[in-house]
Structures are given as structure tokens and as C-alpha cells.
Design an enzyme around this catalytic site. Structure first.
Site, PDB file in Angstrom:
ATOM      1  N   TRP A   1     -18.137  13.466 -12.845  1.00 39.96           N
ATOM      2  CA  TRP A   1     -16.906  13.208 -13.402  1.00 39.96           C
ATOM      3  C   TRP A   1     -17.054  12.488 -14.535  1.00 39.96           C
ATOM      4  CZ3 TRP A   1     -13.525   9.201 -14.634  1.00 39.96           C
ATOM      5  CH2 TRP A   1     -12.234   9.493 -14.545  1.00 39.96           C
ATOM      6  N   CYS A  37     -18.558  10.681  -9.645  1.00 41.07           N
ATOM      7  CA  CYS A  37     -19.734  11.614  -9.689  1.00 41.07           C
ATOM      8  C   CYS A  37     -20.560  11.255  -8.201  1.00 41.07           C
ATOM      9  CB  CYS A  37     -20.724  10.715 -10.573  1.00 41.07           C
ATOM     10  SG  CYS A  37     -20.329  11.133 -12.377  1.00 41.07           S
ATOM     11  N   HIS A  79      20.987   3.132 -12.240  1.00 42.69           N
ATOM     12  CA  HIS A  79      20.502   2.339 -13.448  1.00 42.69           C
ATOM     13  C   HIS A  79      19.863   3.101 -14.482  1.00 42.69           C
ATOM     14  CE1 HIS A  79      22.206  -1.219 -11.380  1.00 42.69           C
ATOM     15  NE2 HIS A  79      21.647  -0.934 -10.364  1.00 42.69           N
ATOM     16  N   LYS A  94       2.173  13.077  -4.836  1.00 46.48           N
ATOM     17  CA  LYS A  94       1.558  14.111  -4.463  1.00 46.48           C
ATOM     18  C   LYS A  94       1.710  15.194  -5.237  1.00 46.48           C
ATOM     19  CE  LYS A  94      -1.157  12.799  -2.132  1.00 46.48           C
ATOM     20  NZ  LYS A  94      -1.228  11.478  -2.039  1.00 46.48           N
ATOM     21  N   GLU A 143       5.148   8.211  -2.907  1.00 43.90           N
ATOM     22  CA  GLU A 143       4.166   8.936  -2.379  1.00 43.90           C
ATOM     23  C   GLU A 143       4.277  10.809  -2.546  1.00 43.90           C
ATOM     24  OE1 GLU A 143       1.270   8.396  -2.082  1.00 43.90           O
ATOM     25  OE2 GLU A 143       0.341  10.222  -0.622  1.00 43.90           O
ATOM     26  N   LYS A 192     -12.078  11.514  -6.434  1.00 48.77           N
ATOM     27  CA  LYS A 192     -11.645  11.014  -5.070  1.00 48.77           C
ATOM     28  C   LYS A 192     -11.795   9.758  -5.179  1.00 48.77           C
ATOM     29  CE  LYS A 192     -10.290  11.128  -0.679  1.00 48.77           C
ATOM     30  NZ  LYS A 192      -8.627  11.319  -0.780  1.00 48.77           N
ATOM     31  N   ARG A 218     -16.119  14.053  -5.395  1.00 46.61           N
ATOM     32  CA  ARG A 218     -16.504  12.859  -6.174  1.00 46.61           C
ATOM     33  C   ARG A 218     -16.250  13.058  -7.818  1.00 46.61           C
ATOM     34  NH1 ARG A 218     -18.458   8.563  -3.120  1.00 46.61           N
ATOM     35  NH2 ARG A 218     -19.062   7.498  -5.264  1.00 46.61           N
ATOM     36  N   GLU A 272      -0.346  15.278  -8.407  1.00 40.55           N
ATOM     37  CA  GLU A 272      -1.696  15.632  -8.281  1.00 40.55           C
ATOM     38  C   GLU A 272      -2.113  16.799  -8.191  1.00 40.55           C
ATOM     39  OE1 GLU A 272      -2.474  12.618  -5.060  1.00 40.55           O
ATOM     40  OE2 GLU A 272      -4.060  12.042  -6.231  1.00 40.55           O
ATOM     41  N   ASN A 317     -24.368   7.486 -11.183  1.00 47.19           N
ATOM     42  CA  ASN A 317     -23.023   7.470 -10.992  1.00 47.19           C
ATOM     43  C   ASN A 317     -22.447   6.084 -11.278  1.00 47.19           C
ATOM     44  OD1 ASN A 317     -20.292   7.168  -9.832  1.00 47.19           O
ATOM     45  ND2 ASN A 317     -21.272   6.720  -7.735  1.00 47.19           N
ATOM     46  N   GLY A 318     -21.583   5.940 -12.043  1.00 48.26           N
ATOM     47  CA  GLY A 318     -21.379   4.653 -12.839  1.00 48.26           C
ATOM     48  C   GLY A 318     -21.321   4.365 -14.237  1.00 48.26           C
TER      49      GLY A 318
HETATM   50  C1  AGP Z   1      -4.492   9.663  -3.702  1.00 47.07           C
HETATM   51  O1  AGP Z   1      -3.656  10.960  -3.501  1.00 47.07           O
HETATM   52  C2  AGP Z   1      -5.143   9.549  -4.832  1.00 47.07           C
HETATM   53  N1  AGP Z   1      -6.336  10.604  -4.875  1.00 47.07           N
HETATM   54  C3  AGP Z   1      -5.358   8.156  -5.345  1.00 47.07           C
HETATM   55  O2  AGP Z   1      -4.144   7.498  -5.908  1.00 47.07           O
HETATM   56  C4  AGP Z   1      -6.056   7.202  -4.333  1.00 47.07           C
HETATM   57  O3  AGP Z   1      -4.976   6.731  -3.515  1.00 47.07           O
HETATM   58  C5  AGP Z   1      -6.492   5.975  -5.005  1.00 47.07           C
HETATM   59  O4  AGP Z   1      -7.514   6.274  -6.311  1.00 47.07           O
HETATM   60  C6  AGP Z   1      -7.100   4.699  -4.351  1.00 47.07           C
HETATM   61  O5  AGP Z   1      -8.151   5.286  -3.580  1.00 47.07           O
HETATM   62  P1  AGP Z   1      -8.813   4.458  -2.253  1.00 47.07           P
HETATM   63  O6  AGP Z   1      -7.668   4.437  -1.471  1.00 47.07           O
HETATM   64  O7  AGP Z   1      -9.977   5.160  -2.090  1.00 47.07           O
HETATM   65  O8  AGP Z   1      -8.942   3.067  -2.931  1.00 47.07           O
END
Ligand code: AGP
Length: 609
Positions: free
Chosen positions: A75, A2, A504, A485, A481, A604, A28, A488, A99-100
Site C-alpha cells: 500500500w 503492506c 441547518h 460504507k 456508517e 485494511k 493490507r 468506500e 511494512n511501515g
Molecule cells: C471501515 O470500513 C474502514 N475500512 C476504516 O474506517 C476502519 O474502520 C478504520 O481504519 C479503523 O480501523 P481499526 O478498527 O482497525 O482501528
């Protein structure tokens, strides 16, 4: 999660400032949004389900004469993404953006219902608006009512409040959720994050927990929970406002992939002595590291993957025992630590709830701490004993790219720093390690030339529903990673494995319909073993994308694809080998038509547990 914004200033700017700022905060959260102005002494609330553009459509022909307003992009945590659950949440004359999470909202809701309040949403936030209204109806000012309300609220919050009864002011407060304010001439701004209001000023005041702020035509005043005056000095942020624009790129993600060489360059700036023999961390207290025998790193998501690479670097270069923890696990268990254990919290935003809670846990356990973050004065940077700042600049795309490579560089620098200060390397090796760091920007620049190749390759691969990514050693986290990606942004199922683990279990998955992406720079100390894993996949009919710096390698099966990246030193190779997997995720998502910068269900900054 948010984003909230507020503005007090000139009536002909209220709508545009709030909408533009909201637009810069959309990363956000983006499932619904809303705005509130005061017109002729009455609140006017406009809310909309879905992306911000739906709200903007509603606002298009709406003439705003109010000189102040609050706005929100959501969000969802409590209540589905719908107009009635969007913020501002209203109770009579009171409008609140939040927000929270209000953790004790079920009890408060029960009390309020018993007192005759009717709930119109499924949100936790609605208890805040009813409580503030309740206190104002008992004769308290808006500020006093907000204070009294938050004495009752448990959880995390950054809120902004307006009332028809005190139409010229906005009250705001925070606890565990970020909130910044700024002044520029006769205008006052408030936002969850710097990028939202970066075009208007470079000087920001970072509010602390339990600060209560009044924004009105006289400016900004801050008091504490007891009503005492509080003075907070502004911090100057040197980000260029253009970094929050797409600058001709179709998406922020693509722009941020391309920004990696300059982000690495900025992260390295000022980090070496003039003779290029040593690493300098101005903000790092050397005593913090002197007695360290063990390091625990905690992070989430992409930052966790960068931390896994950090472990390889620190152990390999400096010989210090290092363990990496998922912050969401670490915060809830009872780790065994000693007086010589150093804790490192890694977070792009510096606000991730699990990581900041892990940091608090580490502090409770008596550990010294370092924060590796990209946001100055974020929660993690304020609560760590020392900070290593990555200089990626604002990262707007929800999928992290440049923050990953700058975090990896921060770990590289830390490992070289530790190695030199502990005399774990001689001066020749130290100079080589530093030269390798400096080579990264250029190598990345070269790797960015693969954009078109990856675009074309993605057209060949976007139809698969599953992918496996494999790597070994320092490039194993790059496989993790790469898979993250792709998941996501394209919603395709992908898993990253250490290549040696294949036999394994995961090898059972290999068939014609399972492409396997190898992260296999030739300089990888396990390169020969990776070639063995390649044969294992081929023997089972798998289709391969082989990312390597080995120009000579021939792939006999024409269904397979080779991506040639520039050769680097082994330890810095992840900062180069990750670029093709970033491009591939981006292009596959683009072909599939997903919302690359704001993928479904994600936000984010994850400020909830
Ligand atoms: C990565 O592409 C993500 N959006 C997510 O995994 C992110 O890295 C994670 O939420 C941690 O965020 P931060 O680095 O702001 O703590």
C-alpha cells in the site's frame, strides 16, 4: 498497511506457501507486490505492479528450488504504485520487504548518495537495503548489519531481510508494526498478521518492538537490540482456518455481513453469570471502573462510529459522562482529563497508528485504559490496562461490517456492566438489558433475509451520484456508517447527518437527484421526529429509502422505498438497523463493478499517521 511474509522449510512448498500467505494478506495493501527466493546462492526477485494476480501470472511457470523466501504486498506511502517501487527493495546482495515508514529517510538517503549509493526507487525502504548492505560490506554479519541499520532508522517498521551472502537465513525485526512468527514441524513462518499463516498452525509468537529474529533450517531464534537472548512464549489462537476463506460467497464483505449473528453470539459467550443477572468481564479489573467519573473514547472510521453508539449506551444505561474523539485529533491536542477519567481505545485491528498513539497519549496523561479490539495481542490490546475482546474472527473485507456490530455489542455489555456495578439499574432492568443483548443474533438473522430485497433496490438506486443518510439518537451513527460504507466500496458520494441538523444547511441539497436514506426503527425514541424529517425531505422532492421496523407505515409516493427490519429494543437497534445499509453498499458496488473487498486507495490496517 503492506503485508509481509517469509517462509523457511521445504523447497517444494516455498512458492505455494508464500503465494497463498500473500493472498491472505492482500487486504493490507494491493497496489503492487513482489517475492524473493535464493536460487543457487543468488537472490531472485520478481515484482509486479497492480494486484497480486499479476505477480502470480509472472510466477506461474517459474520453478522454485529455494527452501526459503520473503514476499510483500504493498500500500504505497512513498513512491507511486509501480514495479520499481514494489518490494523487495534490493541493494546488491540484500533484499528487503518492509511494512511501515522510515521517517528520517531524506537525511539517510542524502548520506547514502554521498557514499556512492544509487537509488532506483522512490521508496523510503530503499535506504534500509543500502544501509544493511553498507554494514555487511564493512564486515558485519547480516544480523549485526540489520541491528546497526535499525539503530539509525526512525519511524515504524516490520521487515524481513535476505542476503545472497548468507543464503540460508532470513532476518526480521519490528518496531510499531506487527510481526508474528510460527513453527510447525521443520517449517518456520513469519507474517504481518495471523490470517496469512493460519492454515499452517494455531500457535503464534507475537514479536515485540526491537526483537531481532533469525529464521533458518534450525528454526527460530530471537535476540534483543543488544544481542541478548529473548524468550517469547507462543499464544494459541482458536480461529478456524476456514474463516479466512470465502466459503462460496462472491466476496468477503458479503460473507462477513452474513457472519454477524455468529460473531455476536461469540462476543457474548461467557459474558454473563449463570443466573443471567450480571455481565462478566474476566479480564477487566473492577478497580479500573470503580472511580471512573468520565470516559473518553478514541477511534477511527467505522470504529469511531461504533464508539459514538457506545457513548449513547454508556450515558443512557450507566449514567457516566462519555465523550468520543477521533483518534487522529485526540493524539495531537491537549485534552483536559482528571484522575477519574478512563480512556477506551477502539480498533478492529488493534494496530491503527492514530488510535494506538491516542492510547499512548492517554497513558502519558495518567489515564487508565481499556482496549476494545478484535485481534489478540495486537498493539492496542498489549498496551491497554485491560482488554475487551470482540470475537468477530478475522475480518478480511476492507470495509468493516462484523467488526462494527461486535464493537457495538462490546459497548453494550460495558454499559450494562457499569450500570449494574454502580447500581444505576435495578435487577429487573438488568435482566431485561441482558435478555435484549441475547436477542440480537436472532434479530440479525432475520434482517439478513433482506439481502435479496436490497439487491433489487440497489438496481433502482445505483445511478445516483450523491446520497444523504439520516438518523437520530443511537441510530445517528448508523447513518454515518451507512454513508461511509457506500463511499468506500462504491465510490459514490454520501454524507451522514443527524436528522435534526438537516434544516441547518444540508436541506439545501435536497432535490429529485438526492436520495435520502432514513435509519428509523419504530422503537427509536425519536421516531416521530424522524417522520417529521421525512415530510421535510418529501416537501422538497427528495426520493426516500426508509429503513424502519414500522410495518404499518405507508409511503404515499411510489418512488420511495421502505425496508422493514425486525423490531428490537432501542439500545440494541443499531446492531440490526445497520444490516440494510451494509447490504445496500455491497450491492450498489457490485452493480457498479468496483472491487468490493479491496476498494481503491484503501488498506485494511492503517499503520501510518
Ligand atoms: C471501515 O470500513 C474502514 N475500512 C476504516 O474506517 C476502519 O474502520 C478504520 O481504519 C479503523 O480501523 P481499526 O478498527 O482497525 O482501528
Amino acid at each position: 498497511m503492506c503485508g509481509i511474509v517469509a517462509y523457511v522449510g521445504s523447497s517444494d512448498r516455498t512458492k505455494s506457501v508464500l503465494c497463498e500467505s500473500l493472498g491472505r494478506l492482500e487486504y493490507r495493501g494491493y497496489d503492487s507486490s513482489g517475492i524473493c527466493f535464493v536460487e543457487n546462492g543468488r537472490s531472485r526477485v520478481i515484482r509486479s505492479e497492480g494486484k497480486l494476480e499479476n505477480l502470480f501470472t509472472k510466477l506461474k511457470d517459474c520453478e522454485v528450488t529455494s527452501s526459503l523466501g520473503i514476499a510483500h504486498t504493498r500500500w504505497a506511502t512513498h513512491g507511486d504504485p509501480s514495479e520499481r517501487n514494489a518490494h523487495p527493495q534490493v541493494s546488491g546482495p540484500i533484499s528487503v520487504v518492509h511494512n511501515g515508514i522510515v521517517e528520517n529517510y531524506p537525511e539517510l538517503k542524502k548520506e547514502l548518495i554521498a557514499a556512492g549509493y544509487e537509488f532506483r526507487s522512490d521508496t523510503d525502504t530503499e535506504v534500509i537495503s543500502h544501509l544493511i548492505r553498507d554494514f555487511t560490506e564493512k564486515g558485519n554479519s547480516l544480523l549485526e548489519s540489520t541491528r546497526k541499520t535499525f539503530e539509525k532508522i526512525e519511524g515504524s517498521y516490520a521487515v524481513a531481510v535476505m542476503s545472497d551472502k548468507e543464503p540460508g537465513k532470513i532476518i526480521a525485526t519490528r518496531r510499531f508494526s506487527p510481526l508474528i512468527i510460527a513453527r510447525s514441524g521443520s517449517e518456520c513462518f513469519l507474517a504481518s498478521d495471523i490470517p496469512a499463516i493460519l492454515p499452517y498452525t494455531r500457535e503464534f509468537i507475537f514479536l515485540e518492538d526491537n526483537d531481532f529474529v533469525v529464521l533458518d533450517e534450525n528454526g527460530v531464534s530471537i535476540t534483543d537490540a543488544a544481542g541478548g537472548d529473548v524468550r517469547r512464549d507462543p499464544t494459541v489462537v482458536d480461529w478456524d482456518p476456514s474463516v479466512t476463506e470465502k466459503s462460496g460467497y462472491r466476496h468477503y464483505m458479503l460473507k462477513e455481513i452474513f457472519e454477524q449473528p455468529s460473531a455476536i453470539f461469540d462476543t457474548l459467550r461467557g459474558k454473563f453469570t449463570a443466573d443471567m443477572r450480571k455481565v462478566v468481564f474476566e479480564d477487566l479489573d473492577p478497580s479500573l471502573l470503580r472511580n471512573t467519573q468520565r470516559i473518553i473514547i478514541a477511534a477511527c472510521g467505522t470504529s469511531y462510529h461504533a464508539s459514538l453508539i457506545g457513548k449513547y449506551m454508556i450515558e443512557e444505561v450507566a449514567g457516566v459522562n462519555t465523550q468520543v474523539e477521533l483518534a487522529s485529533e485526540f493524539r495531537h491536542r491537549n485534552p483536559v482529563v482528571g484522575p477519574d477519567t478512563l480512556f477506551i481505545a477502539v480498533s478492529q485491528s488493534g494496530e491503527t497508528a492514530d488510535t494506538s498513539e491516542a492510547l499512548l497519549k492517554a497513558k502519558e496523561l495518567g489515564m487508565n485504559s481499556i482496549g476494545i479490539t478484535n485481534v489478540v495481542l495486537s498493539k492496542i490490546s498489549r498496551e491497554s490496562d485491560c482488554v475487551i475482546a470482540t470475537k468477530a474472527g478475522p475480518e478480511i473485507g476492507v470495509a468493516s461490517t462484523k467488526s462494527f456490530t461486535t464493537q457495538v455489542m462490546a459497548f453494550y455489555l460495558l454499559s450494562v456492566y457499569l450500570a449494574i456495578s454502580r447500581k444505576a439499574v435495578d435487577s429487573k432492568r438488568a435482566r431485561q438489558l441482558i435478555a435484549d443483548a441475547i436477542s440480537v443474533s436472532k434479530l440479525q438473522q432475520e434482517a439478513l433475509g433482506l439481502d435479496e430485497h436490497l439487491r433489487e433496490l440497489s438496481r433502482d438506486f445505483y445511478g445516483y451520484r450523491n446520497f444523504i443518510y439520516l438518523g437520530r439518537g443511537i441510530n445517528y451513527p448508523v447513518a454515518l456508517e451507512g454513508a461511509l460504507k457506500l463511499k468506500e466500496v462504491s465510490y459514490i458520494h454520501a454524507e451522514g447527518y443527524a436528522a435534526g441538523e438537516m434544516k441547518h444547511g444540508p436541506i439545501a441539497l435536497i432535490d429529485r437527484n438526492m436520495p435520502v436514506v432514513f435509519i428509523a426503527p419504530e422503537e427509536d425514541v425519536y421516531y416521530k421526529k424522524l417522520l417529521g424529517n421525512f415530510q421535510e425531505v418529501k416537501a422538497r422532492g427528495g426520493r426516500i429509502i426508509f429503513i424502519t421496523s414500522d410495518r404499518e407505515l405507508r409511503l404515499p409516493d411510489e418512488r420511495d422505498r421502505k425496508i422493514v427490519i425486525p423490531k428490537s429494543s432501542y439500545l440494541v437497534s443499531p446492531m440490526v438497523s445497520v444490516i440494510p445499509v451494509q447490504f445496500m453498499a455491497y450491492h450498489v458496488a457490485n452493480i457498479l463493478g468496483t472491487d468490493v473487498d479491496q476498494p481503491r486507495n484503501l488498506a485494511k490496517v492503517v499503520t501510518v499517521e
